[in-house]
Write a protein that holds these residues in place. Structure first.
Motif, PDB file in Angstrom:
ATOM      1  N   VAL A 142      -3.264   7.435  -4.853  1.00  0.00           N
ATOM      2  CA  VAL A 142      -2.902   8.102  -3.598  1.00  0.00           C
ATOM      3  C   VAL A 142      -4.169   8.301  -2.776  1.00  0.00           C
ATOM      4  O   VAL A 142      -5.187   8.799  -3.296  1.00  0.00           O
ATOM      5  CB  VAL A 142      -2.203   9.454  -3.867  1.00  0.00           C
ATOM      6  N   LEU A 143      -4.085   7.937  -1.416  1.00  0.00           N
ATOM      7  CA  LEU A 143      -5.195   8.126  -0.488  1.00  0.00           C
ATOM      8  C   LEU A 143      -5.035   9.437   0.257  1.00  0.00           C
ATOM      9  O   LEU A 143      -3.927  10.001   0.323  1.00  0.00           O
ATOM     10  CB  LEU A 143      -5.248   6.967   0.507  1.00  0.00           C
ATOM     11  N   SER A 144      -6.125   9.914   0.812  1.00  0.00           N
ATOM     12  CA  SER A 144      -6.066  11.160   1.580  1.00  0.00           C
ATOM     13  C   SER A 144      -5.339  10.967   2.904  1.00  0.00           C
ATOM     14  O   SER A 144      -4.768  11.917   3.438  1.00  0.00           O
ATOM     15  CB  SER A 144      -7.487  11.691   1.818  1.00  0.00           C
ATOM     16  N   HIS A 145      -5.351   9.768   3.491  1.00  0.00           N
ATOM     17  CA  HIS A 145      -4.669   9.469   4.747  1.00  0.00           C
ATOM     18  C   HIS A 145      -4.049   8.087   4.670  1.00  0.00           C
ATOM     19  O   HIS A 145      -4.483   7.237   3.893  1.00  0.00           O
ATOM     20  CB  HIS A 145      -5.652   9.516   5.935  1.00  0.00           C
ATOM     21  N   GLU A 146      -3.052   7.885   5.498  1.00  0.00           N
ATOM     22  CA  GLU A 146      -2.428   6.565   5.553  1.00  0.00           C
ATOM     23  C   GLU A 146      -3.390   5.574   6.223  1.00  0.00           C
ATOM     24  O   GLU A 146      -4.115   5.928   7.162  1.00  0.00           O
ATOM     25  CB  GLU A 146      -1.123   6.618   6.344  1.00  0.00           C
ATOM     26  N   SER A 147      -3.352   4.324   5.719  1.00  0.00           N
ATOM     27  CA  SER A 147      -4.164   3.248   6.311  1.00  0.00           C
ATOM     28  C   SER A 147      -3.348   1.956   6.282  1.00  0.00           C
ATOM     29  O   SER A 147      -3.613   1.043   5.481  1.00  0.00           O
ATOM     30  CB  SER A 147      -5.480   3.084   5.536  1.00  0.00           C
ATOM     31  N   PRO A 148      -2.319   1.892   7.121  1.00  0.00           N
ATOM     32  CA  PRO A 148      -1.393   0.749   7.050  1.00  0.00           C
ATOM     33  C   PRO A 148      -2.042  -0.577   7.431  1.00  0.00           C
ATOM     34  O   PRO A 148      -1.569  -1.637   7.023  1.00  0.00           O
ATOM     35  CB  PRO A 148      -0.285   1.147   8.030  1.00  0.00           C
ATOM     36  N   SER A 149      -3.099  -0.546   8.218  1.00  0.00           N
ATOM     37  CA  SER A 149      -3.701  -1.812   8.687  1.00  0.00           C
ATOM     38  C   SER A 149      -4.638  -2.423   7.662  1.00  0.00           C
ATOM     39  O   SER A 149      -5.042  -3.588   7.801  1.00  0.00           O
ATOM     40  CB  SER A 149      -4.444  -1.566  10.006  1.00  0.00           C
ATOM     41  N   ASP A 150      -5.024  -1.679   6.643  1.00  0.00           N
ATOM     42  CA  ASP A 150      -5.979  -2.182   5.655  1.00  0.00           C
ATOM     43  C   ASP A 150      -5.231  -2.529   4.372  1.00  0.00           C
ATOM     44  O   ASP A 150      -4.647  -1.641   3.729  1.00  0.00           O
ATOM     45  CB  ASP A 150      -7.046  -1.126   5.355  1.00  0.00           C
ATOM     46  N   PRO A 151      -5.247  -3.840   3.956  1.00  0.00           N
ATOM     47  CA  PRO A 151      -4.506  -4.245   2.751  1.00  0.00           C
ATOM     48  C   PRO A 151      -5.210  -3.759   1.485  1.00  0.00           C
ATOM     49  O   PRO A 151      -6.438  -3.664   1.430  1.00  0.00           O
ATOM     50  CB  PRO A 151      -4.494  -5.752   2.848  1.00  0.00           C
ATOM     51  N   ALA A 152      -4.375  -3.463   0.428  1.00  0.00           N
ATOM     52  CA  ALA A 152      -4.887  -3.054  -0.874  1.00  0.00           C
ATOM     53  C   ALA A 152      -4.819  -4.230  -1.830  1.00  0.00           C
ATOM     54  O   ALA A 152      -3.930  -5.078  -1.717  1.00  0.00           O
ATOM     55  CB  ALA A 152      -4.092  -1.886  -1.424  1.00  0.00           C
ATOM     56  N   VAL A 153      -5.750  -4.288  -2.809  1.00  0.00           N
ATOM     57  CA  VAL A 153      -5.808  -5.379  -3.786  1.00  0.00           C
ATOM     58  C   VAL A 153      -5.732  -4.780  -5.195  1.00  0.00           C
ATOM     59  O   VAL A 153      -6.459  -3.831  -5.513  1.00  0.00           O
ATOM     60  CB  VAL A 153      -7.106  -6.197  -3.627  1.00  0.00           C
ATOM     61  N   TRP A 154      -4.821  -5.380  -6.035  1.00  0.00           N
ATOM     62  CA  TRP A 154      -4.691  -4.984  -7.443  1.00  0.00           C
ATOM     63  C   TRP A 154      -5.163  -6.136  -8.319  1.00  0.00           C
ATOM     64  O   TRP A 154      -4.799  -7.305  -8.093  1.00  0.00           O
ATOM     65  CB  TRP A 154      -3.232  -4.678  -7.801  1.00  0.00           C
ATOM     66  N   THR A 155      -5.989  -5.859  -9.340  1.00  0.00           N
ATOM     67  CA  THR A 155      -6.384  -6.877 -10.324  1.00  0.00           C
ATOM     68  C   THR A 155      -6.143  -6.318 -11.707  1.00  0.00           C
ATOM     69  O   THR A 155      -6.329  -5.123 -11.963  1.00  0.00           O
ATOM     70  CB  THR A 155      -7.863  -7.262 -10.187  1.00  0.00           C
ATOM     71  N   VAL A 156      -5.663  -7.218 -12.628  1.00  0.00           N
ATOM     72  CA  VAL A 156      -5.448  -6.871 -14.029  1.00  0.00           C
ATOM     73  C   VAL A 156      -6.197  -7.893 -14.862  1.00  0.00           C
ATOM     74  O   VAL A 156      -5.920  -9.104 -14.777  1.00  0.00           O
ATOM     75  CB  VAL A 156      -3.959  -6.875 -14.400  1.00  0.00           C
ATOM     76  N   GLY A 157      -7.177  -7.415 -15.643  1.00  0.00           N
ATOM     77  CA  GLY A 157      -7.990  -8.323 -16.441  1.00  0.00           C
ATOM     78  C   GLY A 157      -8.753  -9.317 -15.591  1.00  0.00           C
ATOM     79  O   GLY A 157      -8.952 -10.470 -15.999  1.00  0.00           O
ATOM     80  N   GLY A 158      -9.148  -8.908 -14.375  1.00  0.00           N
ATOM     81  CA  GLY A 158      -9.912  -9.766 -13.486  1.00  0.00           C
ATOM     82  C   GLY A 158      -9.074 -10.692 -12.628  1.00  0.00           C
ATOM     83  O   GLY A 158      -9.605 -11.393 -11.758  1.00  0.00           O
ATOM     84  N   LYS A 159      -7.756 -10.680 -12.826  1.00  0.00           N
ATOM     85  CA  LYS A 159      -6.873 -11.550 -12.042  1.00  0.00           C
ATOM     86  C   LYS A 159      -6.103 -10.710 -11.039  1.00  0.00           C
ATOM     87  O   LYS A 159      -5.575  -9.640 -11.383  1.00  0.00           O
ATOM     88  CB  LYS A 159      -5.891 -12.278 -12.957  1.00  0.00           C
ATOM     89  N   THR A 160      -6.048 -11.247  -9.779  1.00  0.00           N
ATOM     90  CA  THR A 160      -5.294 -10.551  -8.739  1.00  0.00           C
ATOM     91  C   THR A 160      -3.807 -10.685  -9.040  1.00  0.00           C
ATOM     92  O   THR A 160      -3.306 -11.782  -9.320  1.00  0.00           O
ATOM     93  CB  THR A 160      -5.603 -11.129  -7.356  1.00  0.00           C
ATOM     94  N   VAL A 161      -3.086  -9.528  -8.977  1.00  0.00           N
ATOM     95  CA  VAL A 161      -1.647  -9.519  -9.287  1.00  0.00           C
ATOM     96  C   VAL A 161      -0.924  -8.743  -8.200  1.00  0.00           C
ATOM     97  O   VAL A 161      -1.543  -8.149  -7.312  1.00  0.00           O
ATOM     98  CB  VAL A 161      -1.383  -8.851 -10.659  1.00  0.00           C
ATOM     99  N   GLY A 162       0.415  -8.749  -8.307  1.00  0.00           N
ATOM    100  CA  GLY A 162       1.239  -7.913  -7.423  1.00  0.00           C
ATOM    101  C   GLY A 162       2.187  -8.691  -6.568  1.00  0.00           C
ATOM    102  O   GLY A 162       3.161  -8.146  -6.053  1.00  0.00           O
ATOM    103  N   GLY A 163       1.925  -9.999  -6.397  1.00  0.00           N
ATOM    104  CA  GLY A 163       2.804 -10.758  -5.507  1.00  0.00           C
ATOM    105  C   GLY A 163       3.948 -11.430  -6.214  1.00  0.00           C
ATOM    106  O   GLY A 163       4.952 -11.764  -5.596  1.00  0.00           O
ATOM    107  N   SER A 164       3.812 -11.691  -7.541  1.00  0.00           N
ATOM    108  CA  SER A 164       4.853 -12.438  -8.243  1.00  0.00           C
ATOM    109  C   SER A 164       4.800 -12.090  -9.720  1.00  0.00           C
ATOM    110  O   SER A 164       3.979 -11.276 -10.160  1.00  0.00           O
ATOM    111  CB  SER A 164       4.636 -13.949  -8.032  1.00  0.00           C
ATOM    112  N   GLY A 165       5.640 -12.830 -10.516  1.00  0.00           N
ATOM    113  CA  GLY A 165       5.684 -12.590 -11.960  1.00  0.00           C
ATOM    114  C   GLY A 165       6.217 -11.216 -12.274  1.00  0.00           C
ATOM    115  O   GLY A 165       7.037 -10.658 -11.533  1.00  0.00           O
ATOM    116  N   HIS A 166       5.743 -10.674 -13.418  1.00  0.00           N
ATOM    117  CA  HIS A 166       6.248  -9.346 -13.790  1.00  0.00           C
ATOM    118  C   HIS A 166       5.335  -8.234 -13.293  1.00  0.00           C
ATOM    119  O   HIS A 166       5.395  -7.108 -13.781  1.00  0.00           O
ATOM    120  CB  HIS A 166       6.446  -9.245 -15.304  1.00  0.00           C
ATOM    121  N   PHE A 167       4.459  -8.513 -12.322  1.00  0.00           N
ATOM    122  CA  PHE A 167       3.672  -7.480 -11.630  1.00  0.00           C
ATOM    123  C   PHE A 167       4.242  -7.302 -10.226  1.00  0.00           C
ATOM    124  O   PHE A 167       4.469  -8.300  -9.517  1.00  0.00           O
ATOM    125  CB  PHE A 167       2.201  -7.890 -11.537  1.00  0.00           C
TER     126      PHE A 167
END
Length: 849
Positions: free
Chosen positions: A606-631
């Motif tokens: 959770v961020l202190s303020h909303e920042s809709p224009s700035d994209p967030a990035v998730w990585t698991v074990g060094g690999k970017t995830v979140g767009g497909s698969g079971h992430f």
């Protein structure tokens, strides 16, 4: 041989035994054997028997048991028991026992008459003791009962006690009675009687029989001889204070005095009451009467009654001095009085035919012949005609009241005051005793914490404390004679700021609140920004609560910076507001998650303020995830979430969230699921000597398991083979024997499976049966038979009796051959013999001749 002598012959020895020697056994004894004789002399010396443990005194309650015991110094000593010189013999109540040297006397149930000396005698020794018996408390078997006796006859009161020897005392009321001509006290066994001779009315009372521990009481009533009234009372009329008398005659002279009543009052002989009896004539004399005695007179004797009416007339009352007219001034007092003869018992005062009662206004007195009425603090309403009445005599007079004139010397003055201040009103009247009431706007005022009312001489004062603007209005001072008023004006205090605004620095996109406090809770304020008045909108909210005033500015931007003012009346307070750039930070960081493989989990940041224009990035074990698969990554306002569905062991590693150069890290830990048994063991049956295999399926290949038989661990050996074939766990039992039967368990960390193994013998039969035998007595017989397979269990029987290996019967087994050898034959060995191997049996007959 007699009872006390024994003759014994043992070989060539002859013996004479004399038991319990006594002095009479002394003398010469001869043994005569026909051809030969021998003699000897016997002298008996007396023995000194002594008491080693003497008797002891015994004290018991009546009807309890008592035991006496003593010991003597020698065995077989005859003993005798005595009570008060009388020899005791065994009976239902007396037990006499002897055990060795101990002698015992037992009384099973003692009575009072059993008390006395107990003696034990053993030859020349004796011991004495006393038996003391405490009597049981006396109880009542039948209490006294109420009795009625005829006058001049005899009356008897009777009760029954528990003991014939009980002593009792008789009481009449609280006075103890003694035997004599009047009272006879009788004790007859358990019965106790009191005889009352020549019964008189005065014998009526409560009688008590006291037996010490218990007592009983009853009422004794005396019934008079029948008596009637032959001449009754007659009515009488007299004038007070003349005497009055009444006379009544009865059929016979009365022993008990009659009862005279005037109304409901019992009359007793005294100063004004005379009671006389002359034979059968009874007289009542009232020496001095009064009118209050008027009423019925009753004469009662026994069950007879006579009544008459007494009428006492008053002496007429005459007015001797009438009332006189009176005049008085208002608030003064007047007194009215008159005289009557004779002195009246009571008078009644009236005003214009209205009865008067004593009060603060009217004070009444009656002293001898004079009646007086005092009228206090006259008012004009007290004027009128007053009347005093005593019986038929009365007198009237008029009272006049001169009203007084009350004037206002100094009226009330109008007044002004500041809110919460004090204000004073006063006026002066012409009379000191004139009472007035104060009011404000029609509401009566009283002395309390807000009002102070005083009166000194003719001056009346009202002080109002801590006035409010709502008190503005009219103040009145009113009395029955006059009324004055004045105007009160209360001015409000100027409103000031009790707390001023402060300069504020706020963050962009945030919310700003300005707050101050005014002295008047009702005061209205005006808010301005850079001189421009502000009104309610989505941008601004206003606070008005008690003395607090506030302004809230939403969704701040740099344009909202400036000078804000709050104005009330001529007063104003200011606040300089500055707006600085937005600073975004992480308020809730990622947390490490641990799950079982195949389960789902999520990470949250959770961020202190909303920042809709700035994209967030998730990585698991060094690999970017979140767009497909079971992430799956999502954002809701300031909250960012990464969901992992059906986590696999390969998903374990470091989870990193990044946005606007901000980073938060955590770990994803995947634990292997415990191995489950997917296909359990199955029960198995096999025959002796065969190999048997038990197996189960596991949820994961290569998992180690534990095997157990009947709860004990199994290790790999020549007997057991432990195999693992993919997901299959196998146990091989080599050359099964009967001992291998039991319960087998395959166990993993999380589960286990159990099955039963049953090992059975191979089907067996006899290939050569037993043959009948005929053998001579004292010889040996051998039964022989053969089986198809070696027998594991062999049982030999003779008839129905199972045979055990012994010198007589010798069973043996050599491979497939079974033998039974029977040695030292007897005719009783003839019977049918059986060989039983469980699955088959064979029989043959043995004949011994």
């Amino acid at each position: 041989a007699g009872k006390a002598i024994g003759i014994v012959a043992q070989g060539t020895c002859r013996s004479l035994v004399i038991y319990r020697c006594e002095t009479g056994d002394q003398g010469v004894y001869v043994c005569d054997a026909l051809d030969a004789q021998t003699s000897a002399s016997l002298r008996v010396q007396g023995r000194s028997v002594q008491i080693t443990k003497p008797l002891e005194d015994v004290e018991v309650m009546e009807k309890e048991g008592a035991t006496f015991s003593c010991e003597v110094s020698h065995d077989e000593v005859p003993g005798l028991w005595f009570r008060e010189s009388s020899k005791l013999r065994p009976s239902d109540n007396v037990r006499i026992r002897q055990e060795g040297r101990t002698y015992t006397l037992i009384f099973r149930r003692v009575l009072a008459e059993d008390a006395g000396e107990v003696k034990f005698v053993a030859e020349n020794a004796e011991s004495r003791a006393h038996l003391r018996v405490k009597e049981l408390p006396v109880t009542l078997l039948r209490p006294l009962r109420d009795k009625i006796a005829m006058e001049k006859h005899r009356g008897v009161l009777e009760c029954q006690v528990s003991r014939a020897s009980a002593q009792v005392r008789w009481f009449k009321g609280g006075v103890e009675l003694q035997s004599g001509p009047k009272y006879e006290v009788v004790s007859d066994g358990l019965y106790r009687k009191l005889v009352i001779n020549d019964v008189q009315p005065e014998d009526e009372d409560t009688y008590t029989c006291d037996a010490g521990n218990v007592k009983t009481s009853a009422q004794f009533f005396v019934e008079e001889q029948s008596i009637t009234i032959v001449r009754g009372l007659k009515d009488m009329t007299v004038m007070e204070p003349a005497p009055a008398w009444f006379e009544c005659e009865t059929s016979i002279p009365s022993v008990r005095p009659p009862k005279w009543l005037l109304g409901k009052t019992v009359l007793q002989a005294g100063g004004n009451v005379g009671l006389e009896q002359d034979g059968t004539v009874h007289r009542l004399t009232l020496h001095k009467t009064c009118s209050t005695m008027t009423g019925p007179v009753h004469f009662t004797i026994g069950k007879s009654r006579s009544s008459a009416q007494l009428v006492v007339s008053d002496i007429p009352v005459v007015l001797t001095r009438p009332l006189e007219p009176k005049a008085g001034r208002e608030l003064q007092s007047v007194v009215l009085s008159c005289d009557f003869r004779p002195a009246p018992k009571a008078v009644q005062w009236y005003k214009d035919d209205t009865p008067l009662s004593p009060s603060e206004k009217f004070k009444m007195a009656l002293e001898g012949q004079m009646a007086e009425l005092r009228i206090l603090r006259l008012t004009p309403a007290d004027a009128g005609v007053y009347r005093c009445q005593a019986g038929s005599a009365q007198s009237s007079a008029e009272v006049t009241v001169e009203a007084r004139e009350v004037t206002v010397i100094q009226p009330l003055q109008d007044a002004e005051a500041m809110e919460e201040g004090r204000v004073c009103f006063s006026c002066e009247l012409s009379h000191k005793d004139e009472d007035i009431e104060w009011s404000l706007n029609g509401t009566p005022l009283y002395n309390d914490s807000f009002h102070e009312i005083s009166h000194e001489g003719c001056l009346h004062t009202l002080v109002l404390k801590s006035v409010r603007q709502a008190d503005t209005g009219t103040v009145c001072a009113t009395s029955p004679k006059v009324s004055v008023s004045a105007r009160l004006v209360v001015k409000g205090k100027p409103v000031v700021f009790l707390k001023a605004l402060d300069d504020v620095s706020a963050e962009e996109r945030g919310t700003l609140t300005l707050q101050c406090e005014v002295s008047d809770p009702e005061a209205r304020v005006v808010w301005r920004k850079d001189g421009v008045e502000l009104g309610p909108s989505d941008k601004y909210d206003f606070l008005h609560k008690a003395g607090a005033r506030g302004l809230t500015v939403h969704d701040l931007s740099h344009e909202d910076a400036g000078l804000y003012t709050c104005q009330v009346g001529s007063k104003e307070t200011q606040s300089k507001v500055s707006v600085h750039d937005l600073h975004v930070g992480i308020t809730k960081r990622l947390k490490t998650v641990e799950v079982l493989e195949g389960e789902s989990c999520s990470f949250e940041c959770v961020l202190s303020h909303e920042s809709p224009s700035d994209p967030a990035v998730w990585t698991v074990g060094g690999k970017t995830v979140g767009g497909s698969g079971h992430f799956h990554a999502v954002r809701q306002g300031r909250k960012y979430t990464l969901t992992v569905k059906d986590a696999a062991l390969s998903d374990a590693g470091e989870v990193v969230f990044s946005v606007l150069g901000l980073t938060s890290k955590a770990s994803l830990i995947i634990r292997e699921r415990p191995v489950d048994i997917t296909k359990p063991l199955e029960d198995q049956r096999t025959t002796l000597g065969e190999d048997v295999m038990l197996s189960c399926e596991l949820s994961r290949a290569g998992t180690s398991v534990r095997w157990l038989k009947d709860g004990k661990a199994i290790r790999k050996s020549q007997k057991y083979d432990l195999l693992s074939e993919g997901t299959r766990a196998v146990l091989v039992v080599r050359k099964a024997s009967l001992k291998d039967s039991g319960e087998y368990t395959c166990e993993t960390e999380a589960s286990k499976s159990t099955a039963k193994l049953c090992v059975e013998e191979k089907a067996n039969r006899f290939t050569e049966e037993l043959a009948d035998l005929q053998v001579e007595e004292k010889g040996r017989a051998v039964f022989t038979c053969k089986t198809e397979h070696p027998a594991s269990v062999v049982t030999w029987r003779k008839g129905l009796l199972e045979l055990r290996a012994s010198g007589k019967h010798v069973p043996s087994q050599e491979g497939l051959t079974l033998k039974l050898t029977i040695n030292a034959l007897e005719r009783t060995d003839s019977d049918t013999y059986t060989c039983d191997i469980g699955q088959a049996r064979t029989q043959a007959r043995l004949l011994v001749h």
